[in-house]
Design a protein around this motif. Sequence first.
Motif, PDB file in Angstrom:
ATOM      1  N   UNK A  64      81.321  74.903 -15.134  1.00 36.61           N
ATOM      2  CA  UNK A  64      81.571  74.238 -16.211  1.00 36.61           C
ATOM      3  C   UNK A  64      80.710  72.926 -16.312  1.00 36.61           C
ATOM      4  N   UNK A  65      80.029  72.441 -15.437  1.00 33.73           N
ATOM      5  CA  UNK A  65      78.876  71.299 -15.322  1.00 33.73           C
ATOM      6  C   UNK A  65      77.701  71.842 -16.224  1.00 33.73           C
ATOM      7  N   UNK A 107      70.640  81.171  -6.073  1.00 31.01           N
ATOM      8  CA  UNK A 107      71.318  79.686  -5.498  1.00 31.01           C
ATOM      9  C   UNK A 107      71.661  78.649  -6.596  1.00 31.01           C
ATOM     10  N   UNK A 108      70.808  78.815  -7.623  1.00 31.29           N
ATOM     11  CA  UNK A 108      70.912  77.707  -8.562  1.00 31.29           C
ATOM     12  C   UNK A 108      71.672  78.368  -9.598  1.00 31.29           C
ATOM     13  N   UNK A 109      72.916  77.640  -9.786  1.00 30.57           N
ATOM     14  CA  UNK A 109      73.969  77.991 -10.722  1.00 30.57           C
ATOM     15  C   UNK A 109      73.565  78.044 -12.055  1.00 30.57           C
ATOM     16  N   UNK A 110      72.751  77.009 -12.502  1.00 27.08           N
ATOM     17  CA  UNK A 110      72.365  76.923 -13.740  1.00 27.08           C
ATOM     18  C   UNK A 110      71.489  78.098 -14.156  1.00 27.08           C
ATOM     19  N   UNK A 111      70.540  78.379 -13.363  1.00 27.41           N
ATOM     20  CA  UNK A 111      69.517  79.569 -13.389  1.00 27.41           C
ATOM     21  C   UNK A 111      70.238  80.728 -13.507  1.00 27.41           C
ATOM     22  N   UNK A 112      71.529  81.056 -12.690  1.00 19.25           N
ATOM     23  CA  UNK A 112      72.041  82.216 -12.693  1.00 19.25           C
ATOM     24  C   UNK A 112      72.728  82.571 -14.063  1.00 19.25           C
TER      25      UNK A 112
END
Length: 267
Positions: A11-12, A53-58
């Motif tokens: 969501x962020x 590990x990085x949600x944004x990259x995923x």
Amino acid sequence: MTAADLAQSIGRELPFLRRYARALTGSQTAGDNYAAATLEAILTDRSVLENEDDIRIGLFRAFHVIWQSSGQPVEDHDLSSRERRAQDHLRNLTPNSREALLLRTIEELRPDQIARVMQVEPSEAEELVQIALNEMGNAIRGKVMVIEDEMIIAMDLKGIVQAMGHEVTGVARTHAAAIELAGKHRPDLILADIQLADGSSGLEAVNELLRNMGDIPVIFITAFPERLLTGERPEPAFLISKPYSEEQVRSAVSQAMFFASTEGLEA
């Protein structure tokens, strides 16, 4: 990570994925269709986020899997004629170059992060960024109006735009001045701050100009881009965060001009 934690983390990052998707497709509706498809894929199979590990990259990587598999924007019957022309132009660009450029300049990812999103080598990601800058920067020349109350920033933006070969019609520091300037010289592109010198709103000034003059591409410059990415109203495709870099401005201007109607522009 629990399902609740994952949902909160996604969501962020979602406003920024939507910003990227719209800039990539040239349409808020088509961009949101891609973002929704990405979320559905994650809900169906969380393994698409594995080994990251990085949600944004995923999240962006999951988006790119869908984007690459489709080969073209989600069908959108609400596309304007300008947006359809832009999509036609996109087919002539080097594959993956705009994606890399947007990730680098608008989303401010490092080459190694772009490589993870696009699943290429970092050196290839850097090369794609440069190719896009060359191909899009040389495509179109036009008239640019700057709406900015801080004169140092305004002069900096003016210099960047002029160095790219575009004509700057003038700088407006207030809502009223923007309306007057546009009335004298119709711009092909608007660079606009949100908060202006007399307390007036750059957003309101732009909305009035668009009502009076029709479809003109706009690049907003703001310290809080997520405030314009709520999904509750039509949104700008290009948002530059303050403090900005010259590379960000050049990228946004090139792409906004690319999506603009070529009528009246010097090719």
